[in-house]
Scaffold this motif. Structure first.
Motif, PDB file in Angstrom:
ATOM      1  N   LYS A   1      47.665  43.704  49.516  1.00 36.34           N
ATOM      2  CA  LYS A   1      47.206  42.447  50.093  1.00 36.34           C
ATOM      3  C   LYS A   1      45.563  42.432  50.369  1.00 36.34           C
ATOM      4  N   THR A   2      44.948  43.651  49.992  1.00 32.67           N
ATOM      5  CA  THR A   2      43.480  43.833  49.961  1.00 32.67           C
ATOM      6  C   THR A   2      43.261  43.100  48.681  1.00 32.67           C
ATOM      7  N   LEU A   3      44.050  43.204  47.592  1.00 31.89           N
ATOM      8  CA  LEU A   3      43.879  42.887  46.299  1.00 31.89           C
ATOM      9  C   LEU A   3      43.704  41.279  46.488  1.00 31.89           C
ATOM     10  N   GLU A   4      44.916  40.681  46.825  1.00 29.45           N
ATOM     11  CA  GLU A   4      45.115  39.385  47.038  1.00 29.45           C
ATOM     12  C   GLU A   4      43.975  38.536  47.834  1.00 29.45           C
ATOM     13  N   VAL A   5      43.458  39.314  48.874  1.00 28.22           N
ATOM     14  CA  VAL A   5      42.297  38.733  49.520  1.00 28.22           C
ATOM     15  C   VAL A   5      41.017  38.686  48.991  1.00 28.22           C
ATOM     16  N   LYS A   6      40.883  39.919  47.887  1.00 28.59           N
ATOM     17  CA  LYS A   6      39.439  39.766  47.221  1.00 28.59           C
ATOM     18  C   LYS A   6      39.759  38.681  46.109  1.00 28.59           C
ATOM     19  N   SER A   7      40.928  38.425  45.565  1.00 30.07           N
ATOM     20  CA  SER A   7      41.259  37.399  44.598  1.00 30.07           C
ATOM     21  C   SER A   7      40.913  35.990  45.202  1.00 30.07           C
ATOM     22  N   LEU A   8      41.522  35.687  46.312  1.00 30.48           N
ATOM     23  CA  LEU A   8      41.204  34.263  47.148  1.00 30.48           C
ATOM     24  C   LEU A   8      39.815  34.422  47.263  1.00 30.48           C
ATOM     25  N   LEU A   9      38.977  35.157  47.687  1.00 32.51           N
ATOM     26  CA  LEU A   9      37.732  35.114  47.840  1.00 32.51           C
ATOM     27  C   LEU A   9      36.886  34.954  46.628  1.00 32.51           C
ATOM     28  N   GLU A  10      37.102  35.551  45.637  1.00 32.32           N
ATOM     29  CA  GLU A  10      36.474  35.231  44.356  1.00 32.32           C
ATOM     30  C   GLU A  10      36.617  34.145  43.840  1.00 32.32           C
ATOM     31  N   SER A  11      37.917  33.534  44.119  1.00 38.95           N
ATOM     32  CA  SER A  11      38.275  32.289  43.423  1.00 38.95           C
ATOM     33  C   SER A  11      37.499  31.195  44.152  1.00 38.95           C
TER      34      SER A  11
ATOM     35  N   HIS B   1      44.044  36.732  57.320  1.00 36.34           N
ATOM     36  CA  HIS B   1      45.285  35.922  57.859  1.00 36.34           C
ATOM     37  C   HIS B   1      46.132  35.468  57.039  1.00 36.34           C
ATOM     38  N   HIS B   2      45.585  34.681  55.788  1.00 34.82           N
ATOM     39  CA  HIS B   2      46.522  34.110  55.070  1.00 34.82           C
ATOM     40  C   HIS B   2      47.746  35.112  54.298  1.00 34.82           C
ATOM     41  N   VAL B   3      47.047  36.414  53.991  1.00 32.39           N
ATOM     42  CA  VAL B   3      48.081  37.241  53.348  1.00 32.39           C
ATOM     43  C   VAL B   3      48.591  38.259  54.213  1.00 32.39           C
ATOM     44  N   GLY B   4      48.256  38.134  55.662  1.00 29.23           N
ATOM     45  CA  GLY B   4      48.920  38.892  56.635  1.00 29.23           C
ATOM     46  C   GLY B   4      48.486  40.294  56.656  1.00 29.23           C
ATOM     47  N   LEU B   5      47.097  40.595  56.670  1.00 34.70           N
ATOM     48  CA  LEU B   5      46.463  41.779  56.451  1.00 34.70           C
ATOM     49  C   LEU B   5      45.520  41.792  57.738  1.00 34.70           C
TER      50      LEU B   5
ATOM     51  N   SER C   1      40.430  45.348  59.560  1.00 31.39           N
ATOM     52  CA  SER C   1      40.287  46.892  59.383  1.00 31.39           C
ATOM     53  C   SER C   1      40.836  47.356  58.374  1.00 31.39           C
ATOM     54  N   ALA C   2      42.115  47.106  57.819  1.00 30.28           N
ATOM     55  CA  ALA C   2      42.676  47.360  56.426  1.00 30.28           C
ATOM     56  C   ALA C   2      41.887  46.955  55.422  1.00 30.28           C
ATOM     57  N   TYR C   3      41.537  45.807  55.478  1.00 34.84           N
ATOM     58  CA  TYR C   3      40.733  45.053  54.417  1.00 34.84           C
ATOM     59  C   TYR C   3      39.506  45.766  54.107  1.00 34.84           C
ATOM     60  N   TYR C   4      38.709  46.202  55.130  1.00 33.76           N
ATOM     61  CA  TYR C   4      37.545  46.799  55.092  1.00 33.76           C
ATOM     62  C   TYR C   4      37.696  48.348  54.750  1.00 33.76           C
ATOM     63  N   LYS C   5      38.917  48.942  55.112  1.00 31.05           N
ATOM     64  CA  LYS C   5      39.020  50.357  54.511  1.00 31.05           C
ATOM     65  C   LYS C   5      39.168  50.259  53.057  1.00 31.05           C
ATOM     66  N   TYR C   6      39.853  49.286  52.371  1.00 29.94           N
ATOM     67  CA  TYR C   6      40.331  49.605  51.067  1.00 29.94           C
ATOM     68  C   TYR C   6      39.386  48.541  50.100  1.00 29.94           C
ATOM     69  N   LYS C   7      38.679  47.627  50.505  1.00 32.14           N
ATOM     70  CA  LYS C   7      38.058  46.684  49.610  1.00 32.14           C
ATOM     71  C   LYS C   7      36.960  47.080  48.633  1.00 32.14           C
ATOM     72  N   ASP C   8      36.288  48.252  49.043  1.00 32.74           N
ATOM     73  CA  ASP C   8      35.124  48.818  48.145  1.00 32.74           C
ATOM     74  C   ASP C   8      36.097  49.968  47.242  1.00 32.74           C
ATOM     75  N   GLY C   9      37.189  50.210  47.287  1.00 39.59           N
ATOM     76  CA  GLY C   9      37.816  51.173  46.606  1.00 39.59           C
ATOM     77  C   GLY C   9      39.055  51.052  45.535  1.00 39.59           C
ATOM     78  N   ILE C  10      39.452  49.533  45.707  1.00 43.58           N
ATOM     79  CA  ILE C  10      40.565  49.273  44.741  1.00 43.58           C
ATOM     80  C   ILE C  10      40.061  47.844  44.059  1.00 43.58           C
ATOM     81  N   PHE C  11      40.385  48.138  42.801  1.00 47.33           N
ATOM     82  CA  PHE C  11      40.155  46.808  41.865  1.00 47.33           C
ATOM     83  C   PHE C  11      41.183  46.768  40.982  1.00 47.33           C
ATOM     84  N   PRO C  12      41.445  45.508  40.423  1.00 50.16           N
ATOM     85  CA  PRO C  12      42.368  45.179  39.331  1.00 50.16           C
ATOM     86  C   PRO C  12      41.844  46.237  38.026  1.00 50.16           C
ATOM     87  N   PHE C  13      42.626  46.410  37.231  1.00 48.60           N
ATOM     88  CA  PHE C  13      42.389  47.348  36.244  1.00 48.60           C
ATOM     89  C   PHE C  13      41.235  46.405  35.210  1.00 48.60           C
TER      90      PHE C  13
END
Length: 147
Positions: free
Chosen positions: A20-30, A41-45, A48-60
């Motif tokens: 879901k963090t990857l989905e949020v990042k994609s929505l924001l980037e697009s 809210h849109h992805v159901g996350l 705090s979970a978003y901020y926990k993972y946002k700087d550590g997970i990236f699409p390949f």
């Protein structure tokens, strides 16, 4: 401080919150959604979970920018096959650095290509798919990457 290690992990292994963090990042980037609150809210996350993972997970493919990758493939020995392969790579914006082709045996040649992906206009998955769709290509594998 020690250098961070990176791991390549299949999507189905990721936790729900990571996906879901990857989905949020994609929505924001697009630009489809402008605010983090709306996107989570849109992805159901939770935020705090978003901020926990946002700087550590990236699409390949985003980790492959500014990189040199090595592809290994089997190509049917047919006039124009290599030319078609190189055209697809050139059309993607990638730059071929090295080509190593075996002598064709039993109508097939093994090819190893090193390409610079930093100028690619599409992502690596799209390039790999286009290569796999060539009639003369039997197998494509990403065998390495590096700076």
């Amino acid at each position: 401080m020690s250098e961070k290690q990176f791991f390549l992990v299949r999507e189905d292994i990721l936790t729900d919150a990571m996906q879901k963090t990857l989905e949020v990042k994609s929505l924001l980037e697009s630009g489809k959604i402008k605010k983090i609150n709306e996107a989570v809210h849109h992805v159901g996350l939770s935020r705090s979970a978003y901020y926990k993972y946002k700087d550590g997970i990236f699409p390949f493919h985003t980790m492959m920018k500014e990189k040199i990758i090595t592809l290994s493939l089997n190509l049917v020995d047919r006039s124009g096959s290599l030319s078609q392969l190189l055209s697809i790579i050139a059309e993607s914006g990638a730059n071929v650095l090295t080509i190593n082709q075996s002598i064709p045996l039993q109508g097939r040649a093994h090819i190893t290509l090193s390409i610079n992906t930093s100028s690619m206009e599409s992502d690596l998955n799209q390039l790999k798919l286009k290569i796999e769709q060539l009639e003369a290509v039997e197998k494509v594998e990403l065998v390495g990457s590096g700076s």
